[in-house]
Design a protein around this motif. Structure first.
Motif, PDB file in Angstrom:
ATOM      1  N   ILE A  71      79.645  83.771  39.698  1.00 27.51           N
ATOM      2  CA  ILE A  71      79.283  85.137  40.067  1.00 27.51           C
ATOM      3  C   ILE A  71      78.526  85.817  38.941  1.00 27.51           C
ATOM      4  O   ILE A  71      77.486  86.459  39.158  1.00 27.51           O
TER       5      ILE A  71
ATOM      6  N   ARG B  36      75.021  84.412  38.729  1.00 30.63           N
ATOM      7  CA  ARG B  36      74.182  84.811  39.853  1.00 30.63           C
ATOM      8  C   ARG B  36      73.755  86.279  39.720  1.00 30.63           C
ATOM      9  O   ARG B  36      72.587  86.625  39.968  1.00 30.63           O
TER      10      ARG B  36
ATOM     11  N   ASP C  22      78.822  78.503  43.702  1.00 27.84           N
ATOM     12  CA  ASP C  22      77.552  79.168  43.998  1.00 27.84           C
ATOM     13  C   ASP C  22      77.503  79.696  45.425  1.00 27.84           C
ATOM     14  O   ASP C  22      76.831  80.700  45.697  1.00 27.84           O
TER      15      ASP C  22
ATOM     16  N   ALA D  41      79.166  82.961  45.054  1.00 24.03           N
ATOM     17  CA  ALA D  41      78.416  83.881  44.204  1.00 24.03           C
ATOM     18  C   ALA D  41      77.254  84.536  44.936  1.00 24.03           C
ATOM     19  O   ALA D  41      76.965  85.719  44.728  1.00 24.03           O
TER      20      ALA D  41
ATOM     21  N   SER E  65      76.779  88.587  45.301  1.00 25.79           N
ATOM     22  CA  SER E  65      75.571  89.283  44.881  1.00 25.79           C
ATOM     23  C   SER E  65      75.038  90.173  46.001  1.00 25.79           C
ATOM     24  O   SER E  65      74.544  91.282  45.753  1.00 25.79           O
TER      25      SER E  65
END
Length: 259
Positions: free
Chosen positions: A21, A24, A228, A231, A235
């Motif tokens: 996180i 990102r 990911d 993340a 975002s």
């Protein structure tokens, strides 16, 4: 829409989902305060963020302690020159039968998973209000916050509690332009799931790896989740694209639990 120039604080940022996180958010333009109980791990992540051309600062804290969360937020604001987003990601797992779990085990997981999120909400909400600005509060939940799992009963209870805190905080803070949401991952290939699998093997007698495989085999998209994967969704929650979303705890699990 961009989060360029925003300042985010991520707890549990030294490894796993928290690290993903933080990286990102930095790739998407934010400067990031990395908070963890392990200094060496967040220092390494800070170096990775610097390589991306964004600012990073580190702060060692136990999120179950209110005064340390206050100090982390103040450090973020004074060091990075702002405070726009908090990701209350820090948490621990626990695999234990409800008939065997001890008071000490219950106390520890409640302090970290529930109080840690509560203090993050409280301190961030007060800071956003004192600055007279909108803000984003994003909490770590789980598929176990939507459906409880055997041998993960107390862990599941903490994640149900995170959903409750997220909903209540969203209602309390909406008039100040502060949104509060959560993210609910499934089976993520991190050290936490290595620990879960090992403990499941200890309790049930299953082979090491069998529990992990059983759960992954039940994922509709056919693979384990990566940090990911989580993340990218966090975002989004941190971005202006999610400005009209609050009080929600969406599942991002590849198709395991359906609500």
């Amino acid at each position: 829409m961009s989060i360029t120039g925003k300042v985010a604080l991520v707890t549990g940022a030294g490894q796993g989902i928290g690290r993903a996180i933080a990286l990102r958010l930095a790739r998407d333009g934010a400067d990031v305060a990395l908070v963890d109980i392990n200094a060496s791990k967040i220092n390494q992540v800070a170096g990775e963020i610097a390589e991306l051309g964004r600012k990073a600062t580190v702060f060692v804290a136990d999120v179950s302690q209110l005064d340390q969360v206050v100090a982390a937020v103040e450090h973020t604001y004074s060091t990075l020159g702002g405070f726009d987003i908090i990701v209350n990601n820090a948490g621990v797992a626990q695999v234990e039968s409800l008939l065997e779990v001890t008071p000490e085990q219950v106390d520890r997981i409640l302090r970290i998973n529930v109080q840690g999120v509560l203090w993050g909400i409280q301190v961030a909400g007060k800071k956003f209000k004192s600055l007279g600005q909108r803000g984003k509060i994003i909490n770590a939940c789980s598929i176990a916050g939507h459906e409880a799992f055997a041998l993960l009963g107390v862990y599941s209870a903490t994640k149900f509690a995170v959903r409750a805190l997220t909903q209540a905080a969203a209602k309390e803070l909406a008039s100040d332009g502060i949104t509060v949401n959560a993210y609910c991952p499934g089976v993520v290939g991190t050290d936490m799931w290595v620990e879960i699998d090992q403990r499941m093997a200890d309790i049930t007698g299953a082979e090491v790896g069998a529990t992990y495989k059983k759960y992954v085999d039940g994922i509709a998209l056919g693979r384990a989740e990566t940090p990911d994967d989580v993340a990218g969704f966090v975002s989004y929650l941190a971005s202006p694209d999610a400005d009209y979303m609050t009080g929600q705890a969406p599942l991002i699990d590849g198709g395991m639990v359906y609500r």
